[in-house]
Design an enzyme around this catalytic site. Structure first.
Site, PDB file in Angstrom:
ATOM      1  N   HIS A  87      58.202  74.357  43.557  1.00  0.00           N
ATOM      2  CA  HIS A  87      57.734  72.991  43.788  1.00  0.00           C
ATOM      3  C   HIS A  87      56.217  72.926  43.819  1.00  0.00           C
ATOM      4  CE1 HIS A  87      57.680  68.921  45.628  1.00  0.00           C
ATOM      5  NE2 HIS A  87      58.656  68.793  44.769  1.00  0.00           N
ATOM      6  N   HIS A 108      55.812  64.898  39.024  1.00  0.00           N
ATOM      7  CA  HIS A 108      56.098  63.682  39.794  1.00  0.00           C
ATOM      8  C   HIS A 108      55.419  62.472  39.157  1.00  0.00           C
ATOM      9  CE1 HIS A 108      56.796  66.965  42.601  1.00  0.00           C
ATOM     10  NE2 HIS A 108      57.775  66.195  43.039  1.00  0.00           N
ATOM     11  N   HIS A 117      63.858  67.761  38.779  1.00  0.00           N
ATOM     12  CA  HIS A 117      64.507  68.126  40.036  1.00  0.00           C
ATOM     13  C   HIS A 117      65.990  68.438  39.833  1.00  0.00           C
ATOM     14  CE1 HIS A 117      60.722  66.368  41.541  1.00  0.00           C
ATOM     15  NE2 HIS A 117      60.883  67.196  42.550  1.00  0.00           N
ATOM     16  N   HIS A 289      62.639  57.966  48.059  1.00  0.00           N
ATOM     17  CA  HIS A 289      62.353  59.397  47.962  1.00  0.00           C
ATOM     18  C   HIS A 289      61.114  59.809  48.767  1.00  0.00           C
ATOM     19  CE1 HIS A 289      59.815  62.469  45.862  1.00  0.00           C
ATOM     20  NE2 HIS A 289      60.844  63.218  46.226  1.00  0.00           N
ATOM     21  N   HIS A 293      60.602  62.115  52.510  1.00  0.00           N
ATOM     22  CA  HIS A 293      59.747  63.304  52.641  1.00  0.00           C
ATOM     23  C   HIS A 293      58.820  63.207  53.856  1.00  0.00           C
ATOM     24  CE1 HIS A 293      60.165  66.129  49.289  1.00  0.00           C
ATOM     25  NE2 HIS A 293      60.520  65.105  48.538  1.00  0.00           N
ATOM     26  N   PHE A 310      53.568  68.135  48.731  1.00  0.00           N
ATOM     27  CA  PHE A 310      54.129  68.817  47.556  1.00  0.00           C
ATOM     28  C   PHE A 310      54.130  70.336  47.705  1.00  0.00           C
ATOM     29  CE2 PHE A 310      52.755  65.192  44.514  1.00  0.00           C
ATOM     30  CZ  PHE A 310      54.016  64.625  44.564  1.00  0.00           C
ATOM     31  N   HIS A 323      66.989  66.210  47.772  1.00  0.00           N
ATOM     32  CA  HIS A 323      66.954  66.029  46.326  1.00  0.00           C
ATOM     33  C   HIS A 323      68.325  65.957  45.687  1.00  0.00           C
ATOM     34  CE1 HIS A 323      63.049  65.241  44.779  1.00  0.00           C
ATOM     35  NE2 HIS A 323      62.624  65.801  45.900  1.00  0.00           N
TER      36      HIS A 323
HETATM   37 CU1  C2O Z   1      59.350  67.211  43.879  1.00  0.00          CU
HETATM   38 CU2  C2O Z   1      60.846  65.248  46.477  1.00  0.00          CU
HETATM   39  O1  C2O Z   1      59.589  65.920  45.328  1.00  0.00           O
END
Ligand code: C2O
Length: 392
Positions: A87, A108, A117, A289, A293, A310, A323
């Site tokens: 990631h 992203h 992903h 999303h 996070h 990230f 994810h």
């Molecule tokens: Cu690669 Cu949820 O981000």
């Protein structure tokens, strides 16, 4: 032209935040790259369960799999450390676009988000299945779009005396631990418990045993706190639980159904060879999303580590559950009708990434191979989707 797979031999320092520990997240190098082939149709279907509905037996199995992954030596591309680095490498400018030395590669905020992903989880899951010697093993999804799933699932929050790790054993007794012997072919597997235990990031303290637990999470968002799918670093004040649940459902409707009427709106803006990063995220990439996070990340850390940044997000096992749900939303979106279909643009379909597979071989994949999750051999447990009828 499509974005091509990065050249792993040209990996630079990632642009991690200034106050983060310097991190080298370059993936291990190799000269041999193979092309991905969709698995032959088989009767083994991996069924990804909703994390909050999973039973003890499943949780024990998933814990064991992650434990085994965390016990691989750090330089094994299948180790948890390397899996979490993927990631960082693909999101913090460690690679540039092939042929464009001054253009960073970023997966992203563009149409690469969903397919990248999906593949990331695909290989993560295959590695866990290999470690368990169970090709039917499937990772869980965090069903935050369903009222009963709107908090950190217990399996991740439990510090885990129940799920004791596999004990360290003398070299040579892998079989007793249930590690299939065939993982000893190819890249040798050396179980290295000493170094794992010494790395506090992996939480192998005497009192924290669960490999699904992660210390760097927001203490104020532990269960049973309900998630706010629109969270923007301010906790809702005195909001009634039922109201919060309903609000979350209407956010889902807004972001996926009404806000996702075309592939560009849902999947994100085009990003082709040589383009600058961040042309624009699809609506669910932005919300929910992103909020999920930052809601998980520890507010006392400089960069909301782990989930809120990230470079560190992949270090929290809940990342993969989060994810998987994002991926599931893609499968739901495609059934909603209208113009809610994948792009037909060849630059999207032929965009490439590379990943290490369960045999530690570097594989090049193309977006077009990601479009049908069933063809990749997995489905999601069928759960109700109450937000389909919650027009704001
Ligand atoms: Cu690669 Cu949820 O981000």
């Amino acid at each position: 032209a499509p974005v091509t797979a990065p050249d792993l031999s040209k990996c630079g320092a990632a642009d991690v935040p200034a106050d983060a520990k310097p991190t080298n997240c370059c993936l291990p190098k190799t000269n041999k790259i193979i092309e991905f082939k969709l698995p032959p149709p088989s009767n083994i279907l991996r069924v990804r369960p909703a994390a909050h509905l999973a039973d003890e037996k499943y949780i024990a199995k998933f814990s064991k799999a992650l434990q085994l992954m965390k016990s691989l030596p750090d330089d094994d591309p299948r180790s948890f450390k390397q899996q979490s680095n993927i990631h960082c490498a693909y999101c913090e400018g460690a690679y540039h676009q092939v042929g464009f030395p001054s253009t960073e590669l970023q997966v992203h905020n563009s149409w690469l988000f969903f397919p990248f992903h999906r593949f990331y989880l695909y290989f993560f899951e295959k590695i866990l299945g290999m470690l368990l010697d169970d090709p039917a093993f499937a990772i869980p999804f965090w069903n935050w779009d369903s009222p009963a799933g709107m908090k950190i699932p217990a399996m991740y929050a439990d510090q885990g005396s129940k799920y004791r790790p596999v004990r360290a054993v003398p070299a040579g007794s892998y079989r007793k631990m249930g590690v299939p012997s065939r993982i000893l072919t190819g890249i040798p597997v050396r179980m290295n418990f000493a170094s794992v235990a010494a790395d506090s990031r992996y939480n192998y303290d005497a009192d924290i045993n669960s490999p699904l637990y992660n210390r760097l999470r927001d203490a104020k968002h532990q269960p049973p706190t309900l998630i706010d799918l629109d969270y923007n670093l301010t906790d809702p004040k005195n909001i009634d639980e039922e109201k919060q649940k309903l609000r979350n459902l209407t956010i889902m409707y807004r972001q996926v159904v009404s806000g996702g009427k075309t592939p560009r709106l849902f999947l994100g803006s085009s990003y082709r060879a040589g383009d600058n990063q961040d042309p624009g995220a699809g609506s669910p990439e932005n919300i929910p999303h992103g909020p999920v996070h930052i809601w998980c990340g520890d507010r006392t850390q400089p960069n909301l580590e782990d989930m809120g940044n990230f470079y560190s997000a992949g270090r929290d096992p809940i990342f993969y559950g989060h994810h998987a749900n994002v991926d599931r939303i893609w499968t739901v979106w495609k059934t909603l009708g209208g113009k809610r279909n994948d792009f037909k643009d060849p630059d999207w379909l032929n965009s490439e990434f590379t990943f290490y597979d369960e045999n530690a071989q570097l594989v090049t994949v193309k977006v077009k191979e990601s479009l049908y999750h069933r063809k990749l051999g997995y489905v999601y447990q069928d759960v109700e989707i109450p937000w389909l009828n919650t027009r704001p």
